[in-house]
Write an enzyme that holds these catalytic residues in place. Structure first.
Site, short mmCIF file in Angstrom:
data_model
loop_
_atom_site.label_atom_id
_atom_site.label_comp_id
_atom_site.label_asym_id
_atom_site.label_seq_id
_atom_site.Cartn_x
_atom_site.Cartn_y
_atom_site.Cartn_z
N LYS A 28 63.78 28.21 -40.36
CA LYS A 28 64.19 27.37 -41.49
C LYS A 28 63.77 25.91 -41.34
O LYS A 28 63.43 25.27 -42.34
CB LYS A 28 65.70 27.48 -41.74
N ASN A 84 70.52 20.20 -42.31
CA ASN A 84 70.60 20.63 -40.92
C ASN A 84 69.41 20.17 -40.10
O ASN A 84 69.38 20.36 -38.89
CB ASN A 84 70.70 22.17 -40.87
N HIS A 143 75.13 33.10 -33.74
CA HIS A 143 76.40 32.43 -34.06
C HIS A 143 77.54 33.42 -34.32
O HIS A 143 78.46 33.12 -35.11
CB HIS A 143 76.24 31.51 -35.28
#
Length: 460
Positions: free
Chosen positions: A125, A148, A194
């Site tokens: 990403k 981010n 995660h």
């Protein structure tokens, strides 16, 4: 900065005053809100207070005062257990949201048609976000890039019809953004990551899918089962991207070339051969996604192809930082899980591999098919014993504990080599020894610069 005017005259609580947290507090304050904030780090509280933000212990606060609670994305919302502030907000009936949600609401108020590209995925990403921003800038557009990656979203200029925001979104951020509805929503891939923060892979995948659920247009990778299954849930216009997906309505990468399938006709778009910043199949996928986003944004194919060739690459992601003779030093500190490190191991041969840190679930077991490409491994950080057990007799390895020792040892081992790659690709989080992967990667870069006989790699 994007002043957040939607809470003008209201009082909001905020927890977490790191980079994005302080930017959020200042944006709320600039928009006329009263912010009551705190952080577990006294230094962060002092910094915010010096910037005019009211600091208070939210454990003792009257939560009936607050219209909303802004939570830093780095703070647990659900797993392994909610942060202590979360049940206080819920008991008071106060909504819990994040900084990207504030941007979305402000955009809906002041410029609802402002171009907004939101990008997520387990891997790729950041590269895709940076590449899209580069293409759009090369096309002459006013581009704001952040989220981010790099700059906090509320530190960027406000949304407007003449300005496009290209925003990388983590799963933590998406979980705090219920009204996320980008102009173009991008879901690249989903693999386990995660899970300590989301509980299960299914929960994690569902959160990732939220980014595309309300998007006007969707770019979606179809090279893994979880994203392929998400295609059937999409309401908006869709472009599929991946490796050799020749179906109508797809942008696909085949070897180093990118094609579009338009109404059953194959149209060549670009050739990635010789572009060091986009080497490897994973970057071909990233480039295919960027091409799809650019086409959705109305950019012509000539500009797209030219911009791909001038893309400088992303810091800490397979970044060529130096050479010593025929030995290449690669900074891949952003590879914080095995799936990400796999991309680097696939892209090089004769590898002297520096790895370790805080292990992710599954460790490096999935990387066993690439062990034959590794001449020697240098183990650092908390995962050293676990990774040594996985490497076993398949890969010669040494315990270095710290990055500086690993760099010195790898430099000695490759000093007389006619061809080698010293690769920092940790396959682990950095938090056992560094605040983040950027600090880890910068340390690696500085250590390599001190080695005798090194020269900057082309473009470094």
């Amino acid at each position: 900065m994007t002043p957040i005017t939607i809470f003008a005259g209201k009082t909001v609580a905020l927890f977490g005053l790191g980079g994005s947290g302080l930017a959020t507090a200042l944006a709320l304050q600039a928009g006329g809100a009263q912010v009551v904030a705190c952080d577990d780090n006294p230094a962060k509280n002092a910094e915010a207070e010096a910037n005019g933000i009211e600091i208070a212990d939210l454990r003792k606060a009257d939560w009936s005062r607050f219209s909303s609670f802004i939570l830093s994305p780095g703070v647990p919302l659900t797993h392994p257990q909610p942060h202590w502030s979360v049940p206080l907000a819920r008991a008071a009936g106060v909504e819990i949201i994040g900084d990207i949600e504030l941007f979305c609401r402000e955009r809906a108020k002041i410029a609802p048609k402002a171009p907004f590209i939101a990008i997520t995925g387990t891997n790729g990403k950041s590269t895709t976000t940076a590449l899209v921003a580069h293409i759009l800038r090369e096309a002459g557009q006013d581009v704001q890039m952040g989220g981010n990656i790099g700059t906090a979203i509320l530190s960027l200029a406000p949304p407007s019809d003449e300005r496009v925001h290209v925003i990388e979104c983590s799963s933590f951020q998406i979980d705090l953004t219920p009204s996320l509805a980008p102009t173009i929503g991008v879901l690249l891939n989903i693999s386990p990551d995660h899970l300590d923060r989301h509980g299960t892979l299914q929960n994690y995948a569902a959160i990732k899918e939220r980014l595309i659920a309300k998007a006007d247009k969707v770019v979606i990778g179809v090279d893994d089962a979880l994203t392929r299954s998400a295609v059937g849930h999409i309401q908006g216009e869709v472009l599929r991207v991946g490796l050799s997906d020749h179906e109508r309505g797809s942008i696909y990468a085949e070897s180093h070339r990118i094609f579009a399938n338009r109404d059953g006709c194959t149209v060549p778009i670009a050739d990635l051969a010789g572009i060091a910043s986009l080497r490897g199949d994973h970057n071909a996928q990233n480039a295919a996604a960027a091409v799809a986003i650019a086409l959705f944004s109305g950019i012509d194919t000539v500009t797209i192809a030219r911009a791909l060739r001038s893309f400088p690459g992303l810091a800490h992601r397979m970044e060529e930082i130096a050479r010593r003779g025929h030995v290449l030093f690669i900074n891949d500190s952003k590879a914080t899980n095995a799936d990400s490190t796999e991309k680097a191991l696939k892209s090089f041969d004769d590898i002297y591999w520096i790895l370790g840190g805080k292990a992710k679930e599954g460790g490096i077991t999935a990387l066993a098919p690439y062990f034959a490409k590794v001449r020697k491994a240098y183990l650092i950080g908390a995962a050293s014993d676990e990774y040594a057990a996985t490497l076993g007799s398949a890969v010669p390895h040494v315990f270095c504990s710290t990055l500086d020792r690993a760099v010195q040892q790898a430099a000695q081992d490759t000093a007389e080599m006619s061809r080698a790659v010293v690769l920092l690709s940790p396959a682990s989080a950095s938090f056992d020894q560094y605040p983040n992967f950027e600090v880890r990667g910068n340390h690696f870069r500085e250590l390599v610069k001190t080695l005798p006989g090194v020269e900057p790699a082309m473009g470094a």
